[in-house]
Design a protein around this motif. Sequence first.
Motif, PDB file in Angstrom:
ATOM      1  N   TRP A   1       0.827  -1.210   0.000  1.00 56.68           N
ATOM      2  CA  TRP A   1       0.000   0.000   0.000  1.00 56.68           C
ATOM      3  C   TRP A   1       0.861   1.260   0.000  1.00 56.68           C
ATOM      4  O   TRP A   1       0.365   2.346   0.151  1.00 56.68           O
ATOM      5  N   ARG A   2       2.163   1.083  -0.143  1.00 58.04           N
ATOM      6  CA  ARG A   2       3.068   2.214  -0.057  1.00 58.04           C
ATOM      7  C   ARG A   2       3.951   2.309  -1.292  1.00 58.04           C
ATOM      8  O   ARG A   2       4.176   1.332  -1.986  1.00 58.04           O
TER       9      ARG A   2
ATOM     10  N   TRP B   1       8.027   9.339  -0.414  1.00 54.30           N
ATOM     11  CA  TRP B   1       6.909   9.849  -1.198  1.00 54.30           C
ATOM     12  C   TRP B   1       5.793   8.819  -1.133  1.00 54.30           C
ATOM     13  O   TRP B   1       6.004   7.681  -0.743  1.00 54.30           O
ATOM     14  N   GLU B   2       4.609   9.234  -1.482  1.00 56.42           N
ATOM     15  CA  GLU B   2       3.466   8.337  -1.391  1.00 56.42           C
ATOM     16  C   GLU B   2       2.436   8.663  -2.460  1.00 56.42           C
ATOM     17  O   GLU B   2       2.421   9.761  -3.028  1.00 56.42           O
ATOM     18  N   GLN B   3       1.610   7.688  -2.734  1.00 59.17           N
ATOM     19  CA  GLN B   3       0.508   7.821  -3.693  1.00 59.17           C
ATOM     20  C   GLN B   3      -0.668   7.069  -3.087  1.00 59.17           C
ATOM     21  O   GLN B   3      -0.936   5.930  -3.418  1.00 59.17           O
ATOM     22  N   ILE B   4      -1.352   7.727  -2.180  1.00 54.87           N
ATOM     23  CA  ILE B   4      -2.400   7.070  -1.396  1.00 54.87           C
ATOM     24  C   ILE B   4      -3.711   7.071  -2.175  1.00 54.87           C
ATOM     25  O   ILE B   4      -4.161   8.117  -2.663  1.00 54.87           O
ATOM     26  N   VAL B   5      -4.332   5.917  -2.265  1.00 55.14           N
ATOM     27  CA  VAL B   5      -5.561   5.779  -3.047  1.00 55.14           C
ATOM     28  C   VAL B   5      -6.674   6.652  -2.475  1.00 55.14           C
ATOM     29  O   VAL B   5      -6.823   6.786  -1.257  1.00 55.14           O
TER      30      VAL B   5
ATOM     31  N   ILE C   1       5.295  14.187  -2.192  1.00 55.28           N
ATOM     32  CA  ILE C   1       6.658  14.048  -1.689  1.00 55.28           C
ATOM     33  C   ILE C   1       6.679  14.447  -0.220  1.00 55.28           C
ATOM     34  O   ILE C   1       6.220  15.528   0.150  1.00 55.28           O
ATOM     35  N   VAL C   2       7.184  13.560   0.632  1.00 51.32           N
ATOM     36  CA  VAL C   2       7.209  13.768   2.080  1.00 51.32           C
ATOM     37  C   VAL C   2       8.631  14.104   2.514  1.00 51.32           C
ATOM     38  O   VAL C   2       9.578  13.441   2.115  1.00 51.32           O
ATOM     39  N   ARG C   3       8.767  15.137   3.324  1.00 48.14           N
ATOM     40  CA  ARG C   3      10.068  15.567   3.847  1.00 48.14           C
ATOM     41  C   ARG C   3      11.133  15.612   2.749  1.00 48.14           C
ATOM     42  O   ARG C   3      12.131  14.877   2.781  1.00 48.14           O
ATOM     43  N   PRO C   4      10.952  16.470   1.752  1.00 50.49           N
ATOM     44  CA  PRO C   4      11.895  16.514   0.626  1.00 50.49           C
ATOM     45  C   PRO C   4      13.323  16.827   1.041  1.00 50.49           C
ATOM     46  O   PRO C   4      14.273  16.421   0.359  1.00 50.49           O
TER      47      PRO C   4
ATOM     48  N   THR D   1      16.743  -0.432 -12.034  1.00 51.12           N
ATOM     49  CA  THR D   1      15.753   0.207 -12.894  1.00 51.12           C
ATOM     50  C   THR D   1      14.505   0.544 -12.096  1.00 51.12           C
ATOM     51  O   THR D   1      14.086  -0.223 -11.230  1.00 51.12           O
ATOM     52  N   ASN D   2      13.918   1.701 -12.405  1.00 53.05           N
ATOM     53  CA  ASN D   2      12.654   2.051 -11.754  1.00 53.05           C
ATOM     54  C   ASN D   2      11.746   2.807 -12.715  1.00 53.05           C
ATOM     55  O   ASN D   2      12.210   3.512 -13.611  1.00 53.05           O
ATOM     56  N   CYS D   3      10.444   2.615 -12.539  1.00 53.84           N
ATOM     57  CA  CYS D   3       9.445   3.536 -13.081  1.00 53.84           C
ATOM     58  C   CYS D   3       8.596   3.928 -11.871  1.00 53.84           C
ATOM     59  O   CYS D   3       9.142   4.069 -10.776  1.00 53.84           O
ATOM     60  N   ILE D   4       7.293   4.113 -12.004  1.00 62.59           N
ATOM     61  CA  ILE D   4       6.487   4.470 -10.836  1.00 62.59           C
ATOM     62  C   ILE D   4       6.274   3.262  -9.927  1.00 62.59           C
ATOM     63  O   ILE D   4       6.586   3.282  -8.743  1.00 62.59           O
ATOM     64  N   ASP D   5       5.743   2.172 -10.477  1.00 65.31           N
ATOM     65  CA  ASP D   5       5.488   0.989  -9.659  1.00 65.31           C
ATOM     66  C   ASP D   5       6.507  -0.121  -9.917  1.00 65.31           C
ATOM     67  O   ASP D   5       6.416  -1.195  -9.330  1.00 65.31           O
ATOM     68  N   CYS D   6       7.468   0.132 -10.809  1.00 63.32           N
ATOM     69  CA  CYS D   6       8.531  -0.844 -11.110  1.00 63.32           C
ATOM     70  C   CYS D   6       7.954  -2.141 -11.668  1.00 63.32           C
ATOM     71  O   CYS D   6       8.432  -3.240 -11.337  1.00 63.32           O
ATOM     72  N   LEU D   7       6.931  -2.027 -12.509  1.00 66.08           N
ATOM     73  CA  LEU D   7       6.319  -3.207 -13.108  1.00 66.08           C
ATOM     74  C   LEU D   7       6.486  -3.210 -14.627  1.00 66.08           C
ATOM     75  O   LEU D   7       7.398  -3.821 -15.148  1.00 66.08           O
ATOM     76  N   ASP D   8       5.640  -2.498 -15.334  1.00 68.39           N
ATOM     77  CA  ASP D   8       5.520  -2.663 -16.780  1.00 68.39           C
ATOM     78  C   ASP D   8       6.712  -2.088 -17.554  1.00 68.39           C
ATOM     79  O   ASP D   8       7.403  -2.810 -18.272  1.00 68.39           O
ATOM     80  N   ARG D   9       6.970  -0.805 -17.414  1.00 69.55           N
ATOM     81  CA  ARG D   9       8.107  -0.201 -18.109  1.00 69.55           C
ATOM     82  C   ARG D   9       9.420  -0.822 -17.653  1.00 69.55           C
ATOM     83  O   ARG D   9      10.325  -1.060 -18.458  1.00 69.55           O
ATOM     84  N   THR D  10       9.506  -1.085 -16.356  1.00 66.44           N
ATOM     85  CA  THR D  10      10.727  -1.660 -15.803  1.00 66.44           C
ATOM     86  C   THR D  10      10.989  -3.043 -16.370  1.00 66.44           C
ATOM     87  O   THR D  10      12.120  -3.376 -16.753  1.00 66.44           O
ATOM     88  N   ASN D  11       9.948  -3.873 -16.460  1.00 62.53           N
ATOM     89  CA  ASN D  11      10.158  -5.236 -16.948  1.00 62.53           C
ATOM     90  C   ASN D  11      10.568  -5.236 -18.415  1.00 62.53           C
ATOM     91  O   ASN D  11      11.427  -6.027 -18.829  1.00 62.53           O
ATOM     92  N   ILE D  12       9.968  -4.370 -19.214  1.00 67.15           N
ATOM     93  CA  ILE D  12      10.325  -4.288 -20.627  1.00 67.15           C
ATOM     94  C   ILE D  12      11.784  -3.876 -20.777  1.00 67.15           C
ATOM     95  O   ILE D  12      12.537  -4.445 -21.577  1.00 67.15           O
ATOM     96  N   THR D  13      12.205  -2.897 -19.981  1.00 63.17           N
ATOM     97  CA  THR D  13      13.588  -2.420 -20.044  1.00 63.17           C
ATOM     98  C   THR D  13      14.560  -3.489 -19.572  1.00 63.17           C
ATOM     99  O   THR D  13      15.603  -3.732 -20.201  1.00 63.17           O
TER     100      THR D  13
END
Length: 368
Positions: A2-3, A42-46, A56-59, A164-176
């Motif tokens: 969730w984070r 940083w967070e992206q809370i639903v 962005i928390v405590r930059p 490697t990272n994107c936002i969730d480290c799933l789709d773009r990351t796996n392709i790369t």
Amino acid sequence: MWRRGADREGHVANFVETEQIIQINGFTSSFVQVRGSIPFLWEQIVDLTYKPKFEIVRPEQAPQIAERHFLDLRKMYGSVLAVDLLNKHGGEGRLSDMFSNAMQPIVSEDLRYLHFDFTKICGHVHFERLSFLYDQIADFLVKNGYFLLNEESEKMEQLGVVRTNCIDCLDRTNITQSMIARKILELQFRRIGVFAAEETISSHPKLDRCFRILWANHGDDISIQYAGTAALKGDLVRSGQRRVQGILKDRYISLKRYYLNNFSDGTKQDAFDLLQGHYKVSVGGDITPPSQKGGLEAIASFPLALCLVLIALLLTTMSLGQFGNDPRHLLFSVVWGSISVGIASFVRAKGRIFCNRPRLQLHDKPGY
């Protein structure tokens, strides 16, 4: 689950080590890559929106947290090349800029940072343009190599890793990562003597197909663990072609992710915290913290709110239908319509409390 981002110690969400191993002609060879969320707070809370805002928390702590994260990586893997796949617009752009700024004080000979705007350069189908990225990182890959062991126990070590990272480290990351793994596998085959100097995986259709399926399944496995669904763009990874069925499947996956993120992942996070001992329950105790029991959140229910909106819309429609027989029904339709809009507006404004949030949140947990 969730984070996003990292905690204060530099441990990041969705950190995954991937090792691609081959055994052939008496040789064993492998290549390791890692992925992980952007390493600062940083967070992206639903909140019921399709794409929740990035916060962005405590930059001011970003450089120190990034330094801790990459210090751990360097101790474990040696040299590190951080490849950032975020775009430069909106919320992603702010995160990418913060990442870049946090890296500036700590980059060195054995720690590099590289931004590659995946969405702008590759779009949704032009993944062959990842060759532009490979041209920029080829020197790092050649210098740091891969693991190789022959029957005489003569071995070569991998001296560094690409992160490697994107936002969730799933789709773009796996392709790369699959592109990098393909290039390294070709180097390994040439070194072992399986491939000639100019030979590639694409020269062998069966091998090419097996490689694509391997990495597509790998991407699905990580995505199922982290997001609850298979990875997006799976048809393109598996076959190299974008099909209508694949586009429709991606729409379904996106909707399923939206549902799980908003109405399921909070409970899943609670299960993780209990199993890992982050939250301890006393014998005979109530597992729900007292602070979570009261207030509007205790009675907020999205299904109930949705039912009330639909009922109010139905009554609005029925009142409008009776307007010709009795002008007073116009007033009724306005009242019911206003109630429907009011409830919908309230749910939109207070979206977070209508989501399935973790009930065992640890407010003293580092970084959260």
